[in-house]
Design a protein around this motif. Structure first.
Motif, PDB file in Angstrom:
ATOM      1  N   LEU A  50       0.837  -1.194   0.000  1.00  9.12           N
ATOM      2  CA  LEU A  50       0.000   0.000   0.000  1.00  9.12           C
ATOM      3  C   LEU A  50       0.881   1.256   0.000  1.00  9.12           C
ATOM      4  CD1 LEU A  50      -3.086   0.156   0.073  1.00  9.12           C
ATOM      5  CD2 LEU A  50      -2.964   0.393   2.553  1.00  9.12           C
ATOM      6  N   PHE A  51       1.943   1.227   0.820  1.00 11.03           N
ATOM      7  CA  PHE A  51       2.843   2.369   0.913  1.00 11.03           C
ATOM      8  C   PHE A  51       3.545   2.604  -0.434  1.00 11.03           C
ATOM      9  CE2 PHE A  51       7.171   3.965   1.594  1.00 11.03           C
ATOM     10  CZ  PHE A  51       6.881   5.201   2.163  1.00 11.03           C
ATOM     11  N   VAL A  52       4.103   1.544  -1.006  1.00 11.99           N
ATOM     12  CA  VAL A  52       4.831   1.679  -2.277  1.00 11.99           C
ATOM     13  C   VAL A  52       3.899   2.187  -3.367  1.00 11.99           C
ATOM     14  CG1 VAL A  52       5.956   0.358  -4.130  1.00 11.99           C
ATOM     15  CG2 VAL A  52       6.654   0.019  -1.758  1.00 11.99           C
ATOM     16  N   ASN A  53       2.660   1.700  -3.358  1.00 10.69           N
ATOM     17  CA  ASN A  53       1.726   2.162  -4.379  1.00 10.69           C
ATOM     18  C   ASN A  53       1.450   3.656  -4.247  1.00 10.69           C
ATOM     19  OD1 ASN A  53       0.094   0.915  -6.612  1.00 10.69           O
ATOM     20  ND2 ASN A  53      -1.441   2.176  -5.602  1.00 10.69           N
ATOM     21  N   SER A  54       1.356   4.136  -3.004  1.00  9.76           N
ATOM     22  CA  SER A  54       1.135   5.571  -2.793  1.00  9.76           C
ATOM     23  C   SER A  54       2.343   6.384  -3.243  1.00  9.76           C
ATOM     24  CB  SER A  54       0.864   5.862  -1.320  1.00  9.76           C
ATOM     25  OG  SER A  54      -0.352   5.292  -0.960  1.00  9.76           O
ATOM     26  N   VAL A  55       3.548   5.849  -3.003  1.00 11.05           N
ATOM     27  CA  VAL A  55       4.757   6.540  -3.460  1.00 11.05           C
ATOM     28  C   VAL A  55       4.763   6.615  -4.995  1.00 11.05           C
ATOM     29  CG1 VAL A  55       7.281   6.392  -3.609  1.00 11.05           C
ATOM     30  CG2 VAL A  55       6.128   5.925  -1.436  1.00 11.05           C
ATOM     31  N   LEU A  56       4.449   5.484  -5.645  1.00  9.88           N
ATOM     32  CA  LEU A  56       4.421   5.477  -7.114  1.00  9.88           C
ATOM     33  C   LEU A  56       3.361   6.443  -7.638  1.00  9.88           C
ATOM     34  CD1 LEU A  56       4.840   1.637  -7.727  1.00  9.88           C
ATOM     35  CD2 LEU A  56       6.524   3.412  -8.227  1.00  9.88           C
ATOM     36  N   ASP A  57       2.255   6.527  -6.907  1.00  7.18           N
ATOM     37  CA  ASP A  57       1.191   7.450  -7.282  1.00  7.18           C
ATOM     38  C   ASP A  57       1.695   8.896  -7.208  1.00  7.18           C
ATOM     39  OD1 ASP A  57      -1.681   7.869  -7.860  1.00  7.18           O
ATOM     40  OD2 ASP A  57      -1.655   8.898  -5.926  1.00  7.18           O
ATOM     41  N   GLY A  58       2.411   9.218  -6.129  1.00  8.04           N
ATOM     42  CA  GLY A  58       2.981  10.564  -5.975  1.00  8.04           C
ATOM     43  C   GLY A  58       3.994  10.861  -7.073  1.00  8.04           C
ATOM     44  N   LEU A 100      10.285   9.620   2.601  1.00 14.99           N
ATOM     45  CA  LEU A 100       9.983   9.314   1.201  1.00 14.99           C
ATOM     46  C   LEU A 100       8.618   9.885   0.795  1.00 14.99           C
ATOM     47  CD1 LEU A 100      10.776   8.010  -1.430  1.00 14.99           C
ATOM     48  CD2 LEU A 100      10.125   5.783  -0.517  1.00 14.99           C
ATOM     49  N   ALA A 101       7.659   9.797   1.716  1.00 18.45           N
ATOM     50  CA  ALA A 101       6.334  10.359   1.427  1.00 18.45           C
ATOM     51  C   ALA A 101       6.464  11.848   1.108  1.00 18.45           C
ATOM     52  CB  ALA A 101       5.398  10.139   2.611  1.00 18.45           C
ATOM     53  N   MET A 102       7.255  12.571   1.909  1.00 20.00           N
ATOM     54  CA  MET A 102       7.404  14.014   1.687  1.00 20.00           C
ATOM     55  C   MET A 102       8.070  14.305   0.343  1.00 20.00           C
ATOM     56  SD  MET A 102       8.438  15.532   5.366  1.00 20.00           S
ATOM     57  CE  MET A 102       7.238  15.821   6.637  1.00 20.00           C
ATOM     58  N   VAL A 103       9.079  13.503  -0.003  1.00 18.49           N
ATOM     59  CA  VAL A 103       9.806  13.741  -1.262  1.00 18.49           C
ATOM     60  C   VAL A 103       8.860  13.637  -2.477  1.00 18.49           C
ATOM     61  CG1 VAL A 103      11.601  12.797  -2.788  1.00 18.49           C
ATOM     62  CG2 VAL A 103      12.058  13.052  -0.352  1.00 18.49           C
ATOM     63  N   VAL A 104       7.852  12.741  -2.377  1.00 17.83           N
ATOM     64  CA  VAL A 104       6.954  12.578  -3.530  1.00 17.83           C
ATOM     65  C   VAL A 104       5.655  13.369  -3.359  1.00 17.83           C
ATOM     66  CG1 VAL A 104       7.906  10.316  -4.141  1.00 17.83           C
ATOM     67  CG2 VAL A 104       5.903  10.441  -2.641  1.00 17.83           C
ATOM     68  N   GLY A 105       5.677  14.332  -2.444  1.00 18.41           N
ATOM     69  CA  GLY A 105       4.524  15.240  -2.317  1.00 18.41           C
ATOM     70  C   GLY A 105       3.365  14.665  -1.536  1.00 18.41           C
ATOM     71  N   LYS A 106       3.650  13.729  -0.643  1.00 17.92           N
ATOM     72  CA  LYS A 106       2.574  13.143   0.176  1.00 17.92           C
ATOM     73  C   LYS A 106       2.907  13.360   1.649  1.00 17.92           C
ATOM     74  CE  LYS A 106       0.607  10.267  -3.127  1.00 17.92           C
ATOM     75  NZ  LYS A 106      -0.795   9.959  -3.384  1.00 17.92           N
ATOM     76  N   ARG A 107       1.970  12.996   2.512  1.00 18.79           N
ATOM     77  CA  ARG A 107       2.210  12.998   3.942  1.00 18.79           C
ATOM     78  C   ARG A 107       1.889  11.612   4.476  1.00 18.79           C
ATOM     79  NH1 ARG A 107       4.711  16.531   2.784  1.00 18.79           N
ATOM     80  NH2 ARG A 107       4.765  18.691   3.532  1.00 18.79           N
TER      81      ARG A 107
ATOM     82  N   VAL B  63      -4.058   0.746  -9.162  1.00 21.82           N
ATOM     83  CA  VAL B  63      -2.793   0.231  -8.641  1.00 21.82           C
ATOM     84  C   VAL B  63      -1.690   0.649  -9.609  1.00 21.82           C
ATOM     85  CG1 VAL B  63      -1.490  -1.847  -8.054  1.00 21.82           C
ATOM     86  CG2 VAL B  63      -3.919  -1.710  -7.507  1.00 21.82           C
ATOM     87  N   GLN B  64      -0.704   1.393  -9.087  1.00 21.82           N
ATOM     88  CA  GLN B  64       0.351   1.942  -9.955  1.00 21.82           C
ATOM     89  C   GLN B  64       1.493   0.957 -10.169  1.00 21.82           C
ATOM     90  OE1 GLN B  64       0.242   4.841 -11.397  1.00 21.82           O
ATOM     91  NE2 GLN B  64      -1.337   5.963 -10.298  1.00 21.82           N
TER      92      GLN B  64
END
Lengths: 181, 135
Positions: A50-58, A100-107, B63-64
């Motif tokens: 879930l975390f990696v997917n959010s990073v890829l999304d960012g 990492l979340a911050m770097v890709v524009g997420k929190r 899903v990315q």
């Protein structure tokens, strides 16, 4: 080689090739899939995904390449790649995830929720036994209330933390029925 | 033709926040349920991996990660996707139904080593059938 489905005959042939599934098999499958939620390794793997997917999304939203993310983060591309690969050899620490979340524009947001209730107790108009389907008992207290309200006039008094507490309540009051989930 | 959607046994709707995942049954025959039962016996770890991807898919708009979900690259298959059990052979073909509700519909299983393009084509054909006959 998978035959193509273009005509009604193709569909009927395809349907014929599907084995029948017994109720016992489905029940076993349900038990297995439910058990994954109680498996810490499965849960950890799922949350990494879930975390990696959010990073890829960012990264997609901000058009960031892996090289750019690793440069802004100050880590090597290989390290970032291992994280995005959900590698078991990388520690997903809170610090790593927040940065990492911050770097890709997420929190980063962390939340612990209460586990599903192990039992609920119900005060009813008359003492009686009642069977609740396993699926309902697992879903939520509200689904159990919904199930019971179709069947009896009852008052849900609360959620008990353990089957032991539920058992002691039902022993003390014959109108209280403990439903182990 | 009788077309129905089945819940995935053991996956609660309460946890499916963005999409609900369902399997497609035609005339009562559900190839996805049959495959999950089969994989539970033959590839228990891959069943776990596929369930993980199902759960990820229900909680994301898309899903990315291409290691978990891939879209068919064949333009003839319009929006046919596969869920992937990483490092394994099990795959589930699916599509998104956004017309009336937000549902992910798993259509057919596939095992790596077979004809992937044909499996995507089957998914696309079953999707067309679903939209023609859905209630």
């Amino acid at each position: 080689m998978i035959p193509e489905i273009n005509t009604t005959e193709d569909i009927l042939a395809y349907l014929d090739s599907i084995p029948t599934v017994s109720t016992e098999d489905l029940h076993e499958l349900e038990k297995t899939i439910r058990s994954f939620d109680d498996n810490p390794a499965f849960q950890a793997d799922y949350y990494k995904g879930l975390f990696v997917n959010s990073v890829l999304d960012g990264m997609a939203k901000h058009s960031l390449s892996q090289s750019e993310v690793s440069r802004r983060w100050g880590k090597t591309r290989q390290y970032l790649h291992r994280i995005l690969d959900e590698s078991a050899k990388v520690n997903f620490t809170i610090e790593t995830m927040v940065e990492l979340a911050m770097v890709v524009g997420k929190r980063f947001k962390l939340e612990l929720t209460d586990a599903l209730p192990t039992a609920v107790f119900v005060k009813m108009s008359t003492p009686r036994r009642l069977a609740v389907p396993l699926a309902s008992a697992h879903s939520s207290v509200s689904s159990i209330v919904g199930y019971l309200s179709n069947d009896d006039q009852c008052l849900i008094q609360g959620v008990l933390p353990t089957p032991e507490v539920a058992a002691s309540c039902s022993a003390a009051d014959s109108n209280v029925l403990a439903l182990a989930a | 033709m009788r077309v129905e959607l089945h819940e995935i046994p053991g996956l609660d709707d309460a946890c499916q926040t963005v999409w609900k995942v369902r399997s497609l049954a035609i005339e009562g025959k559900d190839s996805v349920q049959a495959a999950l039962v089969e994989w539970q016996k033959r590839y228990p770890n891959e069943l776990k991996a596929i369930v993980k991807v199902m759960k990820l898919a229900t909680q994301q708009q898309r899903v990315q990660n291409p290691k978990h979900v891939k879209k068919s690259s064949n333009p003839k298959h319009v929006d046919a996707y596969e869920m992937i059990a990483r490092t394994g052979v099990c795959r589930l073909m699916f599509f998104y139904d956004e017309q009336n509700a937000s549902i992910i519909i798993c259509t057919n299983p596939f095992e790596k080593g077979g004809d992937q393009d044909a499996a995507f084509a089957r998914c696309a054909a079953l999707r067309d059938l679903y939209f023609q006959h859905k209630p």
